[in-house]
Design an enzyme around this catalytic site. Structure first.
Site, mmCIF file in Angstrom:
data_model
loop_
_atom_site.group_PDB
_atom_site.id
_atom_site.type_symbol
_atom_site.label_atom_id
_atom_site.label_comp_id
_atom_site.label_asym_id
_atom_site.label_seq_id
_atom_site.Cartn_x
_atom_site.Cartn_y
_atom_site.Cartn_z
ATOM 1 C CB CYS A 258 -0.873 0.057 1.189
ATOM 2 S SG CYS A 258 -0.306 0.204 2.929
ATOM 3 C CG HIS A 307 -4.544 0.321 3.587
ATOM 4 N ND1 HIS A 307 -3.960 -0.960 3.115
ATOM 5 C CD2 HIS A 307 -5.428 0.765 3.016
ATOM 6 C CE1 HIS A 307 -4.279 -0.813 1.811
ATOM 7 N NE2 HIS A 307 -5.314 0.127 1.517
ATOM 8 C CG HIS A 319 -6.649 0.642 -1.874
ATOM 9 N ND1 HIS A 319 -6.789 -0.142 -0.666
ATOM 10 C CD2 HIS A 319 -7.485 -0.250 -2.786
ATOM 11 C CE1 HIS A 319 -8.027 -0.778 -0.611
ATOM 12 N NE2 HIS A 319 -8.522 -0.668 -1.914
#
Length: 345
Positions: A258, A307, A319
């Protein structure tokens, strides 16, 4: 409202391979692993357990990324200190050679003068406390000696600091190895759980993941203006990576985790941002309300800030979500991760 079309993937084999395996780049664990190493699928759905293990693996990945960043920084610091110490040592050797030449000349002329003994003393600083000794040195000899002593002190400091940094580096590498083992263990455990599913269950899961990956073809991003020119450039770079696989610890250009995706995308825009999601969460300008977010802003997810992705507009995030998935657009509301705040660069 404008609709986004995903650019043609450079390799159509990605989707097929990832859907079939559901865990990219993870070696298959032994089929003979004992049953007590796995959660009982009858107590809780195996699907949910796999998802949880993937979530834990992505959280551990950001900790790994932070440890790797520290190890890389320490490695450079140690190398720089060792290089500086080597150059200082070379300088000292040169000065020592000069002092030795003085001693040799005086010996040939009738013995080494006490002042020259000072130059070669094992404790010249103590010798310097003697004013009489200093008086017997020529100005040139005194300057050479002072230069030698100064460089000797600096070298000792450099060597001490290098030793401390080297110890920190060794500890950081141990931490890095532990975190890597933790991630691999969770992914291997998820693979063993997948292996307990029926062929129909695995096919259903793969099809669901493929639908999520392909949803990028139909996502409606709206027509909201980007946060800034550089955010727009970074977002455009990230959009060009749609369809690339998630691989833990990867920073592109053909696979990402990520924060690897976000940091890579900003580099393409000429902007350097921190490597990990937690560090990215503390950089830039914080945007506390989702309603104030604009395309190109970073969006920080999960309470542990583990994240990160790009806000894509219209309630969507772009993402690299988890193992087995591809870089894709996804509804923030359906991602299963709580929104914490946005970051604008």
């Amino acid at each position: 409202m404008a609709s986004h079309r995903r650019p043609k993937q450079p390799n159509s084999a990605y989707a097929t391979v990832l859907s079939a395996t559901a865990v990219a780049a993870v070696a298959m664990s032994s089929q003979t692993a004992s049953a007590d190493q796995l959660p009982d699928p009858n107590k809780k759905g195996a699907q949910a357990q796999v998802d949880r293990l993937y979530e834990e693996a992505t959280q551990a990945t950001e900790k790994y990324n932070g440890a790797k960043e520290r190890a890389d920084t320490l490695q450079k610091e140690v190398a720089d200190l060792q290089d500086t110490a080597a150059r200082k040592q070379a300088g000292l050797n040169g000065l020592r050679a000069q002092l030795g030449a003085v001693a040799t000349a005086q010996y040939r002329s009738g013995g080494i003068d006490p002042s020259v003994q000072l130059l070669l003393s094992s404790d010249p600083e103590a010798f310097l406390a003697s004013a009489a000794g200093m008086e017997r040195l020529t100005a040139r000899q005194s300057q050479t000696l002072q230069q030698f002593l100064s460089q000797q002190r600096v070298l000792q400091q450099q060597q001490t600091l290098a030793s401390v940094k080297l110890k920190e580096l060794q500890e950081s590498r141990t931490e890095l190895s532990d975190k890597k083992e933790l991630i691999q263990g969770k992914l291997a455990k998820a693979q063993r759980l997948l292996n307990t599913m029926t062929a129909e269950e695995r096919a259903s899961r793969a099809a669901e993941e493929e639908r999520a990956n392909r949803s990028s073809d139909r996502v409606d991003l709206g027509n909201q203006a980007s946060a800034s020119q550089r955010a727009s450039a970074a977002f455009a770079a990230a959009k060009s990576r749609v369809g690339m696989p998630y691989v833990w610890g990867a920073t592109g250009p053909s696979s990402f985790d990520c924060s690897g995706l976000t940091s890579w995308a900003f580099r393409q825009a000429g902007v350097s941002i921190p490597r990990t999601s937690q560090a990215q969460a503390s950089a830039g300008t914080r945007i506390n309300s989702m309603s104030d977010m604009r395309p190109g802003d970073l969006i920080i997810m999960r309470t542990d800030l583990s994240h990160v992705g790009f806000y894509a507009g219209n309630g969507q995030i772009l993402h690299a979500p988890k193992p087995g998935a591809q870089v894709r657009y996804e509804s923030i509301a359906r991602s299963g991760m709580p929104f914490m705040w946005g970051v604008r660069f």
